[in-house]
Design a protein around this motif. Structure first.
Motif, PDB file in Angstrom:
ATOM      1  N   VAL A 136       0.918  -1.129  -0.238  1.00 56.23           N
ATOM      2  CA  VAL A 136       0.105  -0.090   0.322  1.00 56.23           C
ATOM      3  C   VAL A 136       1.138   1.421  -0.132  1.00 56.23           C
ATOM      4  CG1 VAL A 136      -1.684   1.272   1.234  1.00 56.23           C
ATOM      5  CG2 VAL A 136      -1.906  -0.899   1.396  1.00 56.23           C
ATOM      6  N   ASN A 137       2.232   1.216   0.558  1.00 60.85           N
ATOM      7  CA  ASN A 137       2.750   2.298   1.433  1.00 60.85           C
ATOM      8  C   ASN A 137       3.073   2.735  -0.426  1.00 60.85           C
ATOM      9  OD1 ASN A 137       1.653   2.759   3.430  1.00 60.85           O
ATOM     10  ND2 ASN A 137       3.847   1.875   4.598  1.00 60.85           N
ATOM     11  N   ALA A 138       3.442   1.190  -0.934  1.00 58.64           N
ATOM     12  CA  ALA A 138       4.626   1.518  -2.400  1.00 58.64           C
ATOM     13  C   ALA A 138       3.874   2.241  -3.513  1.00 58.64           C
ATOM     14  CB  ALA A 138       4.997   0.311  -2.935  1.00 58.64           C
ATOM     15  N   THR A 139       3.120   2.160  -3.571  1.00 63.78           N
ATOM     16  CA  THR A 139       1.297   1.965  -4.750  1.00 63.78           C
ATOM     17  C   THR A 139       1.249   3.682  -4.210  1.00 63.78           C
ATOM     18  OG1 THR A 139       0.812   0.249  -4.583  1.00 63.78           O
ATOM     19  CG2 THR A 139      -0.369   2.081  -5.455  1.00 63.78           C
ATOM     20  N   SER A 140       1.093   3.961  -3.185  1.00 60.39           N
ATOM     21  CA  SER A 140       0.365   6.030  -2.744  1.00 60.39           C
ATOM     22  C   SER A 140       2.143   6.277  -2.864  1.00 60.39           C
ATOM     23  CB  SER A 140       0.263   6.057  -1.359  1.00 60.39           C
ATOM     24  OG  SER A 140       1.111   5.398  -0.506  1.00 60.39           O
ATOM     25  N   GLY A 141       3.472   5.447  -2.289  1.00 60.58           N
ATOM     26  CA  GLY A 141       3.969   6.328  -2.931  1.00 60.58           C
ATOM     27  C   GLY A 141       4.820   7.854  -1.613  1.00 60.58           C
ATOM     28  N   SER A 142       3.942   6.806  -0.471  1.00 61.03           N
ATOM     29  CA  SER A 142       4.310   7.940   1.160  1.00 61.03           C
ATOM     30  C   SER A 142       3.831   6.976   2.463  1.00 61.03           C
ATOM     31  CB  SER A 142       3.391   9.060   1.084  1.00 61.03           C
ATOM     32  OG  SER A 142       1.959   8.710   0.935  1.00 61.03           O
ATOM     33  N   GLU A 143       3.980   7.342   3.633  1.00 59.12           N
ATOM     34  CA  GLU A 143       3.750   6.541   4.326  1.00 59.12           C
ATOM     35  C   GLU A 143       2.030   6.955   5.308  1.00 59.12           C
ATOM     36  OE1 GLU A 143       5.585   3.816   5.764  1.00 59.12           O
ATOM     37  OE2 GLU A 143       7.240   4.120   4.309  1.00 59.12           O
ATOM     38  N   VAL A 144       1.476   5.930   4.887  1.00 55.86           N
ATOM     39  CA  VAL A 144      -0.714   5.946   5.021  1.00 55.86           C
ATOM     40  C   VAL A 144      -0.695   5.499   5.772  1.00 55.86           C
ATOM     41  CG1 VAL A 144      -0.661   7.730   2.605  1.00 55.86           C
ATOM     42  CG2 VAL A 144      -0.662   5.221   2.604  1.00 55.86           C
ATOM     43  N   LEU A 145       0.056   4.051   5.924  1.00 53.72           N
ATOM     44  CA  LEU A 145      -0.196   2.482   6.494  1.00 53.72           C
ATOM     45  C   LEU A 145       0.934   2.477   7.094  1.00 53.72           C
ATOM     46  CD1 LEU A 145      -3.157   1.178   7.059  1.00 53.72           C
ATOM     47  CD2 LEU A 145      -2.196  -0.764   5.020  1.00 53.72           C
ATOM     48  N   GLY A 146      -0.015   2.241   8.645  1.00 52.26           N
ATOM     49  CA  GLY A 146       1.116   1.443   9.381  1.00 52.26           C
ATOM     50  C   GLY A 146       0.730  -0.248  10.102  1.00 52.26           C
ATOM     51  N   TYR A 147       2.050  -0.193  11.006  1.00 54.43           N
ATOM     52  CA  TYR A 147       1.288  -1.940  11.291  1.00 54.43           C
ATOM     53  C   TYR A 147       2.252  -2.122  13.088  1.00 54.43           C
ATOM     54  CZ  TYR A 147       5.736  -4.242  10.152  1.00 54.43           C
ATOM     55  OH  TYR A 147       7.252  -4.480  10.784  1.00 54.43           O
ATOM     56  N   SER A 148       1.838  -2.640  13.698  1.00 50.08           N
ATOM     57  CA  SER A 148       2.035  -3.050  14.795  1.00 50.08           C
ATOM     58  C   SER A 148       2.034  -4.749  15.404  1.00 50.08           C
ATOM     59  CB  SER A 148       1.420  -1.777  16.433  1.00 50.08           C
ATOM     60  OG  SER A 148       1.551  -1.008  16.026  1.00 50.08           O
ATOM     61  N   ALA A 149       2.705  -4.958  16.228  1.00 49.87           N
ATOM     62  CA  ALA A 149       2.945  -6.528  16.068  1.00 49.87           C
ATOM     63  C   ALA A 149       2.461  -5.961  17.538  1.00 49.87           C
ATOM     64  CB  ALA A 149       4.224  -7.375  16.157  1.00 49.87           C
ATOM     65  N   LEU A 150       1.271  -6.720  18.481  1.00 55.60           N
ATOM     66  CA  LEU A 150       0.660  -6.630  19.259  1.00 55.60           C
ATOM     67  C   LEU A 150       1.061  -8.202  19.784  1.00 55.60           C
ATOM     68  CD1 LEU A 150      -3.320  -5.368  18.734  1.00 55.60           C
ATOM     69  CD2 LEU A 150      -1.070  -4.141  18.987  1.00 55.60           C
ATOM     70  N   ASP A 151       1.241  -8.966  19.274  1.00 54.31           N
ATOM     71  CA  ASP A 151       1.775 -10.517  20.109  1.00 54.31           C
ATOM     72  C   ASP A 151       2.240 -11.527  19.033  1.00 54.31           C
ATOM     73  OD1 ASP A 151       2.053 -13.151  21.379  1.00 54.31           O
ATOM     74  OD2 ASP A 151      -0.162 -12.705  22.638  1.00 54.31           O
ATOM     75  N   ALA A 152       3.387 -11.526  18.948  1.00 54.17           N
ATOM     76  CA  ALA A 152       3.893 -11.954  17.840  1.00 54.17           C
ATOM     77  C   ALA A 152       4.410 -13.408  18.095  1.00 54.17           C
ATOM     78  CB  ALA A 152       5.291 -11.958  18.015  1.00 54.17           C
ATOM     79  N   ALA A 153       4.239 -14.312  19.143  1.00 53.06           N
ATOM     80  CA  ALA A 153       4.061 -15.615  19.300  1.00 53.06           C
ATOM     81  C   ALA A 153       2.326 -15.962  19.029  1.00 53.06           C
ATOM     82  CB  ALA A 153       3.976 -15.805  20.995  1.00 53.06           C
ATOM     83  N   ALA A 154       1.186 -15.440  19.155  1.00 56.67           N
ATOM     84  CA  ALA A 154       0.127 -15.394  18.824  1.00 56.67           C
ATOM     85  C   ALA A 154       0.260 -14.814  17.767  1.00 56.67           C
ATOM     86  CB  ALA A 154      -0.783 -14.862  19.520  1.00 56.67           C
ATOM     87  N   GLY A 155       0.707 -14.172  17.094  1.00 52.53           N
ATOM     88  CA  GLY A 155       0.822 -14.328  15.144  1.00 52.53           C
ATOM     89  C   GLY A 155      -0.340 -12.516  15.336  1.00 52.53           C
ATOM     90  N   ARG A 156      -0.778 -11.910  16.731  1.00 48.41           N
ATOM     91  CA  ARG A 156      -1.605 -10.714  16.406  1.00 48.41           C
ATOM     92  C   ARG A 156      -1.072  -9.421  15.402  1.00 48.41           C
ATOM     93  NH1 ARG A 156      -3.683  -8.848  21.312  1.00 48.41           N
ATOM     94  NH2 ARG A 156      -5.708  -7.848  19.984  1.00 48.41           N
TER      95      ARG A 156
END
Length: 469
Positions: free
Chosen positions: A74-94
């Motif tokens: 999404v960020n590559a297509t938009s050309g800017s950092e419009v979408l972000g993410y956070s890893a809530l629980d790596a062990a549970a994949g959240r």
């Protein structure tokens, strides 16, 4: 999330059930899963390839890798950092996805690119991960045959009734909803083990504008039994001829608040001398102004049944002494959110920034009129008058602010006039001339010039040679 403050879409805990790519004979196992990500008014198409997201031990979809792929593409297509993410629980994949600019975020699975499959069929990655917006069914048998019935799908400003035939499978029902919904709904169907029969399928339903959905049975039990997708309190007690007993109350809990209605104090709109179920529905709609809870009566098999939905997607719980008589065994909405939430029945993202919605003063006045007509005293005193006071207070603040601006404008205007006088005087001193003095100087200069010409003429006398030349 449960407080209603989350502006992100969160994935589910994958420790209890793996996220899988569908296993379909004669289909390329490396075929990408397609997702639609809508950010504000802009739509992005995301391709998730198995090699990019599968973990080796054990071989299953790594949900955090999927989230990272979505953000990256999404960020590559938009050309800017419009979408972000956070890893809530790596062990549970959240993990959680969120828009960095405060725009609304919506995610849906797209159909497989193979035309031999139903347009509703998808790889179901977002559906399985709990990222899909809207309503998500639990795992249901794909070979369950429905009885005849009618289902109703609602969102603010829209209502759609879909007729279901006896013998329809979940996939056939999904196709009928997709066809009837047209450009309004996204309908997703996922079956991990085609063409095996009896495997656990899932159905997802979301409005394309991101608004919450309500779905329930008008006739039959297709949504509640076959699809397990209903998110309304749909009563199973026939309320035809119902009248309240002495002291009867109905309590409704929504968005953390419990509202109790004295059913004997409801306005008798048809002057029949008794309160009926239709007037109860009208009182509920007057109390909540069609926002947190909406009430309706549906006809099924010759009987009338009370239905409670939430246009905002909230969970509803009913109680009180009249609950059983009005709703039967129905007591609360079921959660159909991909990511479990005690507050909502579906995946809902709180809108911020440009996507906020406000009610103007005239809308409040309309609601006030409705409350007065319904004689909803508690709603008037507890809700409507407070809203009117808030608008009046805001009006006074605006008047004070505008008064200060007008005073500043008047002061600036007076200062500019004074500056104009000063600058005009200064310019006059610099550019204006003394006419008498200048005339005298000009006359003197002219006399000097004429005298100079006369002297030169006498000094340089012309001769005959000058003329012969």
């Amino acid at each position: 999330l449960d407080l209603g403050l989350s502006t992100a879409i969160q994935s589910r805990d994958d420790s209890t059930a793996d996220t899988l790519f569908p296993s379909i004979p004669c289909v390329d196992p490396n075929m990408a899963a397609l997702l639609s990500v809508t950010l504000g008014g802009e739509n992005f198409r995301v391709k998730i390839y198995p090699d990019d997201v599968l973990s080796s031990t054990p071989p299953k979809v790594d949900q955090l890798k999927v989230i990272k792929q979505i953000v990256k593409q999404v960020n590559a297509t938009s050309g800017s950092e419009v979408l972000g993410y956070s890893a809530l629980d790596a062990a549970a994949g959240r993990g959680a996805l969120y828009a960095k600019n405060g725009e609304s975020l919506r995610i849906a699975d797209l159909p497989l690119s193979d035309p031999s499959f139903s347009p509703s069929y998808s790889a179901g990655i977002a559906l399985q991960m709990g990222l899909a917006s809207g309503l998500t069914s639990p795992s249901i048998p794909d070979n369950t045959l429905s009885g005849a019935g009618t289902i109703r799908i609602e969102s603010p400003g829209r209502t759609l009734d879909v007729a279901i035939s006896a013998g329809d499978t979940p996939l056939a029902i999904a196709d009928k909803i997709r066809k009837a919904g047209g450009g309004w709904l996204d309908v997703t169907y996922f079956d991990p083990e085609l063409p095996a029969v009896g495997s656990g399928a899932r159905i997802g339903l979301a409005s394309k504008d991101g608004s919450p959905l309500s779905i329930y049975d008008v006739e039959g039990d297709v949504v509640s039994t076959v699809l397990s997708l209903d998110n309304a309190v749909r009563g199973d007690a026939d309320v035809t001829g119902w009248a309240p007993a002495a002291g009867d109350t109905l309590s409704l809990t929504v968005d953390g608040y419990t509202h109790t209605l004295d059913l004997n104090g409801i306005f008798d709109s048809n002057s029949s001398g008794t309160i009926d179920a239709e007037e109860v529905a009208a009182a509920i709609n007057s109390r909540f102004q069609g926002q947190d809870i909406k009430a309706a009566l549906v006809d099924d098999g010759g009987g009338q049944y009370l239905v409670l939905t939430s246009p905002r997607g909230y969970s509803i719980e009913a109680g009180g002494s009249a609950r059983a008589a009005l709703l039967g065994t129905a007591t609360a909405t079921a959660s159909r959110a991909g990511s479990p939430s005690a507050r909502y029945t579906q995946n809902v993202v709180v809108r911020t920034a440009s996507n906020g919605q406000k009610t103007d003063f005239f809308g409040v006045l309309d609601n006030l009129v409705n409350s007065i007509k319904a004689e909803d005293r508690e709603g008037l005193s507890n809700i409507m008058l407070g809203k009117v006071d808030a608008f009046m207070e805001n009006l006074l603040k605006c008047r004070s602010s505008q008064g200060a601006l007008m005073k500043r404008y008047e002061n600036n205007q007076a200062r500019f006039k004074q500056n104009d006088i000063y600058l005009t005087d200064l310019y006059s001193k610099i550019s204006d001339i003394d006419l008498a003095e200048t005339s005298t100087k000009f006359a003197m200069a002219q006399a000097i010039y004429q005298s100079s010409l006369a002297v030169i003429a006498k000094i340089v006398q012309p001769t005959l040679v000058d003329f012969l030349r």
